[in-house]
Design an enzyme around this catalytic site. Structure first.
Site, PDB file in Angstrom:
ATOM      1  N   ASP A   6       0.680  -1.238  -0.021  1.00 20.68           N
ATOM      2  CA  ASP A   6      -0.161   0.073   0.104  1.00 20.68           C
ATOM      3  C   ASP A   6       1.282   1.228  -0.545  1.00 20.68           C
ATOM      4  OD1 ASP A   6      -2.169   1.748   0.107  1.00 20.68           O
ATOM      5  OD2 ASP A   6      -3.016   1.032   1.921  1.00 20.68           O
ATOM      6  N   ASP A 100      -3.360   2.657  -5.888  1.00 19.54           N
ATOM      7  CA  ASP A 100      -1.944   2.426  -5.046  1.00 19.54           C
ATOM      8  C   ASP A 100      -1.993   1.204  -4.484  1.00 19.54           C
ATOM      9  OD1 ASP A 100      -4.103   3.447  -4.126  1.00 19.54           O
ATOM     10  OD2 ASP A 100      -3.390   4.964  -2.614  1.00 19.54           O
ATOM     11  N   GLU A 101      -2.089   0.137  -4.250  1.00 18.52           N
ATOM     12  CA  GLU A 101      -1.868  -1.038  -3.997  1.00 18.52           C
ATOM     13  C   GLU A 101      -2.667  -2.316  -4.972  1.00 18.52           C
ATOM     14  OE1 GLU A 101      -5.438  -1.810  -0.997  1.00 18.52           O
ATOM     15  OE2 GLU A 101      -6.536  -0.315  -1.284  1.00 18.52           O
TER      16      GLU A 101
END
Length: 391
Positions: A6, A100-101
């Site tokens: 993350d 974003d993860e």
């Protein structure tokens, strides 16, 4: 073991990376309007209690010196692709779940990278060196616990939940931290006297299903350490879209067309960047009473031309009677095909040449924007009147 990677305050961190003047500032990314919402908050801003999804007016109240930066989706997508490429070097099984993860299955990778924890350290170093950003990584034998672990030591954290520690972690885990437990489910569980996942374990599954439906069964499984979710590589992109909540509701067609023009350029740019042609173009509208509609059309010849997208959604808007004001507008492209797929020649050469001309312009603009930034060049009609000059 499963890793959950993350990125730390991703949008805000990218803005601080690209602009040294923003580093250390109380920064949020989002729309600066009466109805703006915080899309991301720097860790400096989080110290003031500012967080994502917070109304912007509330964020300003908490910190009057707040710096507000408009989002740059194209830039975030560019860095996201670099990060996912890095992850793909460590395991063939990577599941991107957002910009974003991602999850990564470490099975069979020990001989190459050592223990899962050693692999996580290597990934953190690789991301820091390649894109100059930090991430937090959670490691656990269960997918949902890996996600929880990645949030335990942010920012720049690394947390391992060993297999033998799973029962104790589950017993003490607050129900609000379990992925999928929303506001409604949390209220239902509190009414049942359930505060931790350990409390769920003591509750009859039939009662959980009665109150929460299918999710009640999953919650019971998680409470007993059963999570059959596996890391599944992401399916190919099926659609590309963008939308915007307007600063004020409007029925002004010219104003709506300006938004459509900007959105068509963004969707077109993403199509070209990802190597797709779109066959179906969609206009999305949300009225002032929150009623939402969409109108679509299928192109005879798939396209990635921003101008073609705009002409299509402009025509769709023209067929609608705006008896109510609009609060949100968006453009989408779907039925995507690779732009290397052979296409049937157009029966009308004049039209084909016009389309090719626009696509050549688009690609030239893309090259300039990639080298000098997206603010370096844009359509003149998208320039605010105050920025125009005859000098």
């Amino acid at each position: 073991m499963i890793l959950h990677i993350d990125m730390d305050a991703f949008f805000a961190s990218v803005e601080q990376l690209d602009n040294a003047a923003l580093r250390g500032r109380v920064l949020v990314v989002g729309g600066d309007s009466t109805r703006g919402v915080v899309a991301a908050a720097s860790y400096e801003a989080r110290r003031f209690g500012i967080h994502s999804a917070m109304p912007m007016f509330m964020a300003k109240q908490r910190c009057p010196r707040l710096v507000i930066v408009p989002p740059r989706r194209g830039r975030y997508s560019e860095i996201s692709r670099s990060i996912m490429t890095i992850l793909g070097r460590y395991s063939p099984v990577v599941e991107q779940v957002s910009i974003d993860e991602a999850y990564l299955d470490a099975t069979g990778c020990r001989r190459l990278y050592g223990s899962p924890k050693a692999m996580a350290r290597a990934i953190k170093i690789d991301i820091r060196e390649k894109v100059a950003l930090t991430c937090s990584i959670g490691i656990a034998p269960l997918k949902f616990l890996a996600k929880i672990a990645s949030d335990m030591q942010k920012p720049d954290g690394l947390t391992l939940i060993a297999r033998e520690a799973v029962p104790g972690v589950i017993a003490a885990l607050p129900i609000a931290r379990v992925p999928g437990v929303g506001k409604h489910a949390r209220q239902q569980l509190i009414q049942m006297g359930i505060v931790t996942l350990g409390d769920v374990r003591k509750t009859k599954p039939a009662l959980l299903v009665d109150r929460l439906g299918k999710f009640g069964r999953r919650l019971a499984d998680l409470a007993h350490g059963r999570d059959e979710s596996i890391v599944t590589p992401h399916s190919p992109t099926k659609s590309i879209s963008t939308e915007r909540t307007l600063s004020a509701d409007t029925r002004d067609r010219e104003q709506l067309k300006q938004h459509l023009l900007a959105q068509s350029h963004e969707v077109g740019r993403q199509l070209r960047c990802q190597g797709f042609l779109a066959r179906t173009i969609t206009l999305k509208l949300k009225y002032t009473d929150f009623k939402q509609i969409s109108r679509s059309t299928t192109l005879t010849d798939p396209s990635q031309s921003s101008e073609r997208l705009f002409q299509t959604v402009e025509a769709l808007l023209g067929k609608l009677s705006l008896d109510k004001a609009i609060r949100l507008i968006g453009v989408g492209a779907s039925a995507l095909i690779a732009d290397t797929t052979p296409q049937q020649a157009c029966l009308f050469p004049g039209t084909e040449q016009k389309e090719d001309g626009w696509e050549k312009i688009d690609r030239a603009v893309d090259r300039i924007a990639k080298r000098f930034g997206h603010s370096a060049i844009h359509r003149g009609s998208l320039t605010p009147p105050d920025d125009l000059s005859m000098d």
